[in-house]
Design a protein around this motif. Structure first.
Motif, PDB file in Angstrom:
ATOM      1  N   GLU A  23       0.839  -1.193   0.000  1.00 49.03           N
ATOM      2  CA  GLU A  23       0.000   0.000   0.000  1.00 49.03           C
ATOM      3  C   GLU A  23       0.876   1.247   0.000  1.00 49.03           C
ATOM      4  O   GLU A  23       1.891   1.292   0.686  1.00 49.03           O
ATOM      5  CB  GLU A  23      -0.903   0.030   1.239  1.00 49.03           C
ATOM      6  N   ILE A  24       0.454   2.246  -0.784  1.00 46.50           N
ATOM      7  CA  ILE A  24       1.136   3.534  -0.825  1.00 46.50           C
ATOM      8  C   ILE A  24       0.090   4.611  -0.576  1.00 46.50           C
ATOM      9  O   ILE A  24      -0.966   4.613  -1.210  1.00 46.50           O
ATOM     10  CB  ILE A  24       1.801   3.801  -2.189  1.00 46.50           C
ATOM     11  N   GLU A  25       0.391   5.508   0.354  1.00 49.19           N
ATOM     12  CA  GLU A  25      -0.428   6.696   0.534  1.00 49.19           C
ATOM     13  C   GLU A  25       0.440   7.875   0.136  1.00 49.19           C
ATOM     14  O   GLU A  25       1.378   8.243   0.836  1.00 49.19           O
ATOM     15  CB  GLU A  25      -0.907   6.827   1.979  1.00 49.19           C
ATOM     16  N   GLY A  26       0.154   8.424  -1.043  1.00 44.02           N
ATOM     17  CA  GLY A  26       0.978   9.484  -1.629  1.00 44.02           C
ATOM     18  C   GLY A  26       1.090   9.243  -3.122  1.00 44.02           C
ATOM     19  O   GLY A  26       0.577   8.261  -3.641  1.00 44.02           O
ATOM     20  N   ASN A  27       1.755  10.140  -3.815  1.00 47.37           N
ATOM     21  CA  ASN A  27       1.854  10.054  -5.267  1.00 47.37           C
ATOM     22  C   ASN A  27       2.989   9.128  -5.694  1.00 47.37           C
ATOM     23  O   ASN A  27       4.025   9.087  -5.054  1.00 47.37           O
ATOM     24  CB  ASN A  27       2.064  11.446  -5.857  1.00 47.37           C
ATOM     25  N   LEU A  28       2.756   8.401  -6.785  1.00 48.15           N
ATOM     26  CA  LEU A  28       3.767   7.509  -7.353  1.00 48.15           C
ATOM     27  C   LEU A  28       4.192   8.059  -8.701  1.00 48.15           C
ATOM     28  O   LEU A  28       3.352   8.357  -9.551  1.00 48.15           O
ATOM     29  CB  LEU A  28       3.206   6.092  -7.520  1.00 48.15           C
ATOM     30  N   ARG A  29       5.501   8.187  -8.906  1.00 49.28           N
ATOM     31  CA  ARG A  29       6.060   8.600 -10.197  1.00 49.28           C
ATOM     32  C   ARG A  29       7.083   7.545 -10.576  1.00 49.28           C
ATOM     33  O   ARG A  29       8.002   7.267  -9.804  1.00 49.28           O
ATOM     34  CB  ARG A  29       6.711   9.979 -10.061  1.00 49.28           C
ATOM     35  N   ALA A  30       6.937   6.962 -11.782  1.00 53.12           N
ATOM     36  CA  ALA A  30       7.833   5.887 -12.217  1.00 53.12           C
ATOM     37  C   ALA A  30       8.430   6.229 -13.579  1.00 53.12           C
ATOM     38  O   ALA A  30       7.734   6.726 -14.463  1.00 53.12           O
ATOM     39  CB  ALA A  30       7.072   4.572 -12.282  1.00 53.12           C
ATOM     40  N   PRO A  31       9.737   5.928 -13.783  1.00 53.73           N
ATOM     41  CA  PRO A  31      10.423   6.303 -15.006  1.00 53.73           C
ATOM     42  C   PRO A  31      10.202   5.363 -16.194  1.00 53.73           C
ATOM     43  O   PRO A  31      10.513   5.712 -17.317  1.00 53.73           O
ATOM     44  CB  PRO A  31      11.896   6.277 -14.597  1.00 53.73           C
ATOM     45  N   GLY A  32       9.684   4.167 -15.982  1.00 53.69           N
ATOM     46  CA  GLY A  32       9.514   3.205 -17.075  1.00 53.69           C
ATOM     47  C   GLY A  32       8.190   2.485 -16.934  1.00 53.69           C
ATOM     48  O   GLY A  32       7.265   2.980 -16.303  1.00 53.69           O
ATOM     49  N   ASN A  33       8.100   1.310 -17.530  1.00 50.42           N
ATOM     50  CA  ASN A  33       6.871   0.530 -17.449  1.00 50.42           C
ATOM     51  C   ASN A  33       6.577   0.131 -16.003  1.00 50.42           C
ATOM     52  O   ASN A  33       7.493  -0.108 -15.221  1.00 50.42           O
ATOM     53  CB  ASN A  33       6.973  -0.706 -18.334  1.00 50.42           C
ATOM     54  N   THR A  34       5.285   0.052 -15.670  1.00 47.39           N
ATOM     55  CA  THR A  34       4.875  -0.174 -14.286  1.00 47.39           C
ATOM     56  C   THR A  34       3.694  -1.131 -14.234  1.00 47.39           C
ATOM     57  O   THR A  34       2.805  -1.066 -15.074  1.00 47.39           O
ATOM     58  CB  THR A  34       4.477   1.164 -13.624  1.00 47.39           C
ATOM     59  N   ARG A  35       3.725  -2.015 -13.232  1.00 44.97           N
ATOM     60  CA  ARG A  35       2.578  -2.876 -12.946  1.00 44.97           C
ATOM     61  C   ARG A  35       2.220  -2.682 -11.476  1.00 44.97           C
ATOM     62  O   ARG A  35       3.083  -2.723 -10.609  1.00 44.97           O
ATOM     63  CB  ARG A  35       2.871  -4.342 -13.209  1.00 44.97           C
ATOM     64  N   ILE A  36       0.923  -2.483 -11.228  1.00 49.02           N
ATOM     65  CA  ILE A  36       0.438  -2.271  -9.866  1.00 49.02           C
ATOM     66  C   ILE A  36      -0.560  -3.372  -9.528  1.00 49.02           C
ATOM     67  O   ILE A  36      -1.545  -3.562 -10.233  1.00 49.02           O
ATOM     68  CB  ILE A  36      -0.226  -0.891  -9.725  1.00 49.02           C
ATOM     69  N   ASP A  37      -0.271  -4.113  -8.451  1.00 51.05           N
ATOM     70  CA  ASP A  37      -1.193  -5.123  -7.939  1.00 51.05           C
ATOM     71  C   ASP A  37      -1.634  -4.787  -6.515  1.00 51.05           C
ATOM     72  O   ASP A  37      -2.428  -5.502  -5.937  1.00 51.05           O
ATOM     73  CB  ASP A  37      -0.544  -6.515  -7.967  1.00 51.05           C
ATOM     74  N   GLY A  38      -1.111  -3.708  -5.958  1.00 49.21           N
ATOM     75  CA  GLY A  38      -1.437  -3.297  -4.599  1.00 49.21           C
ATOM     76  C   GLY A  38      -2.429  -2.144  -4.587  1.00 49.21           C
ATOM     77  O   GLY A  38      -3.198  -1.947  -5.522  1.00 49.21           O
ATOM     78  N   LYS A  39      -2.375  -1.356  -3.494  1.00 50.68           N
ATOM     79  CA  LYS A  39      -3.296  -0.232  -3.314  1.00 50.68           C
ATOM     80  C   LYS A  39      -2.510   1.075  -3.280  1.00 50.68           C
ATOM     81  O   LYS A  39      -1.476   1.160  -2.641  1.00 50.68           O
ATOM     82  CB  LYS A  39      -4.061  -0.372  -1.993  1.00 50.68           C
ATOM     83  N   ILE A  40      -3.045   2.081  -3.974  1.00 49.81           N
ATOM     84  CA  ILE A  40      -2.449   3.409  -3.963  1.00 49.81           C
ATOM     85  C   ILE A  40      -3.540   4.427  -3.684  1.00 49.81           C
ATOM     86  O   ILE A  40      -4.593   4.405  -4.326  1.00 49.81           O
ATOM     87  CB  ILE A  40      -1.759   3.755  -5.298  1.00 49.81           C
ATOM     88  N   LYS A  41      -3.273   5.293  -2.729  1.00 50.06           N
ATOM     89  CA  LYS A  41      -4.152   6.429  -2.469  1.00 50.06           C
ATOM     90  C   LYS A  41      -3.353   7.670  -2.828  1.00 50.06           C
ATOM     91  O   LYS A  41      -2.567   8.172  -2.024  1.00 50.06           O
ATOM     92  CB  LYS A  41      -4.591   6.448  -1.010  1.00 50.06           C
ATOM     93  N   GLY A  42      -3.493   8.105  -4.072  1.00 48.77           N
ATOM     94  CA  GLY A  42      -2.730   9.238  -4.594  1.00 48.77           C
ATOM     95  C   GLY A  42      -2.669   9.157  -6.105  1.00 48.77           C
ATOM     96  O   GLY A  42      -3.215   8.241  -6.718  1.00 48.77           O
ATOM     97  N   SER A  43      -2.010  10.110  -6.709  1.00 48.53           N
ATOM     98  CA  SER A  43      -1.881  10.149  -8.166  1.00 48.53           C
ATOM     99  C   SER A  43      -0.741   9.238  -8.633  1.00 48.53           C
ATOM    100  O   SER A  43       0.205   8.988  -7.888  1.00 48.53           O
ATOM    101  CB  SER A  43      -1.621  11.577  -8.636  1.00 48.53           C
ATOM    102  N   VAL A  44      -0.853   8.762  -9.883  1.00 48.25           N
ATOM    103  CA  VAL A  44       0.159   7.887 -10.474  1.00 48.25           C
ATOM    104  C   VAL A  44       0.572   8.489 -11.815  1.00 48.25           C
ATOM    105  O   VAL A  44      -0.271   8.744 -12.674  1.00 48.25           O
ATOM    106  CB  VAL A  44      -0.391   6.456 -10.685  1.00 48.25           C
ATOM    107  N   THR A  45       1.880   8.717 -11.993  1.00 51.47           N
ATOM    108  CA  THR A  45       2.422   9.220 -13.251  1.00 51.47           C
ATOM    109  C   THR A  45       3.520   8.262 -13.690  1.00 51.47           C
ATOM    110  O   THR A  45       4.477   8.033 -12.963  1.00 51.47           O
ATOM    111  CB  THR A  45       2.996  10.638 -13.085  1.00 51.47           C
ATOM    112  N   VAL A  46       3.352   7.712 -14.888  1.00 54.60           N
ATOM    113  CA  VAL A  46       4.295   6.728 -15.403  1.00 54.60           C
ATOM    114  C   VAL A  46       4.802   7.219 -16.758  1.00 54.60           C
ATOM    115  O   VAL A  46       4.013   7.612 -17.615  1.00 54.60           O
ATOM    116  CB  VAL A  46       3.610   5.341 -15.548  1.00 54.60           C
ATOM    117  N   GLU A  47       6.118   7.193 -16.957  1.00 51.77           N
ATOM    118  CA  GLU A  47       6.711   7.629 -18.219  1.00 51.77           C
ATOM    119  C   GLU A  47       6.852   6.478 -19.204  1.00 51.77           C
ATOM    120  O   GLU A  47       7.621   6.561 -20.147  1.00 51.77           O
ATOM    121  CB  GLU A  47       8.059   8.294 -17.941  1.00 51.77           C
ATOM    122  N   GLY A  48       6.121   5.420 -18.992  1.00 52.25           N
ATOM    123  CA  GLY A  48       6.077   4.259 -19.879  1.00 52.25           C
ATOM    124  C   GLY A  48       4.647   3.753 -19.906  1.00 52.25           C
ATOM    125  O   GLY A  48       3.698   4.524 -19.794  1.00 52.25           O
ATOM    126  N   ASP A  49       4.489   2.427 -20.012  1.00 53.02           N
ATOM    127  CA  ASP A  49       3.169   1.810 -20.008  1.00 53.02           C
ATOM    128  C   ASP A  49       2.804   1.380 -18.593  1.00 53.02           C
ATOM    129  O   ASP A  49       3.679   1.085 -17.774  1.00 53.02           O
ATOM    130  CB  ASP A  49       3.151   0.592 -20.933  1.00 53.02           C
TER     131      ASP A  49
END
Length: 131
Positions: A23-49
């Motif tokens: 679980e993440i509470e806060g924004n996620l920024r990733a530089p490449g491809n990303t897979r999420i199977d958990g929980k995020i409370k916040g914005s997600v910005t990915v510079e890939g797929d």
């Protein structure tokens, strides 16, 4: 933290993975491809797929990536610079913007969609505004 090569270009070899049970509470920024199977409370910005797994839950202001596949639950504005694919196991609540949109039979989508050329899409997505 030093950036290798000194640039801010996406690294297609980079893979960010948030496993089920994480679980993440806060924004996620990733530089490449990303897979999420958990929980995020916040914005997600990915510079890939981005792929959002069937057990994933994301609640935030915005999700943005090149191509996006959603299998899980999303409550956010979704922006795909390329293709957005919402599978039959997905539940998406929020407006979506993409070059192309594919919604499988059985998927739940509550919101507005805009597709096509990026310059043809209005930048202001607030309801009630007229031009």
């Amino acid at each position: 933290m030093a950036v290798l090569g000194g640039g801010r270009k996406p690294n297609p070899a980079a893979l960010t993975y948030l496993s089920e049970g994480s679980e993440i509470e806060g924004n996620l920024r990733a530089p490449g491809n990303t897979r999420i199977d958990g929980k995020i409370k916040g914005s997600v910005t990915v510079e890939g797929d981005l792929e959002i797994g069937s057990n994933a839950q994301i609640e935030g202001d915005q999700i943005k990536a090149n191509n996006i596949i959603i299998h899980g639950q999303v409550s956010a504005q979704v922006i795909a610079l390329g293709k957005l694919h919402i599978t039959k196991s997905a539940r998406v609540e929020g407006d979506v913007r993409a070059m192309s949109l594919d919604v499988e039979a059985g998927a739940v989508f509550v919101g507005r969609s805009q597709t096509g050329e990026p310059r043809a899409l209005p930048q202001n997505t607030k309801t009630g505004s007229s031009q």
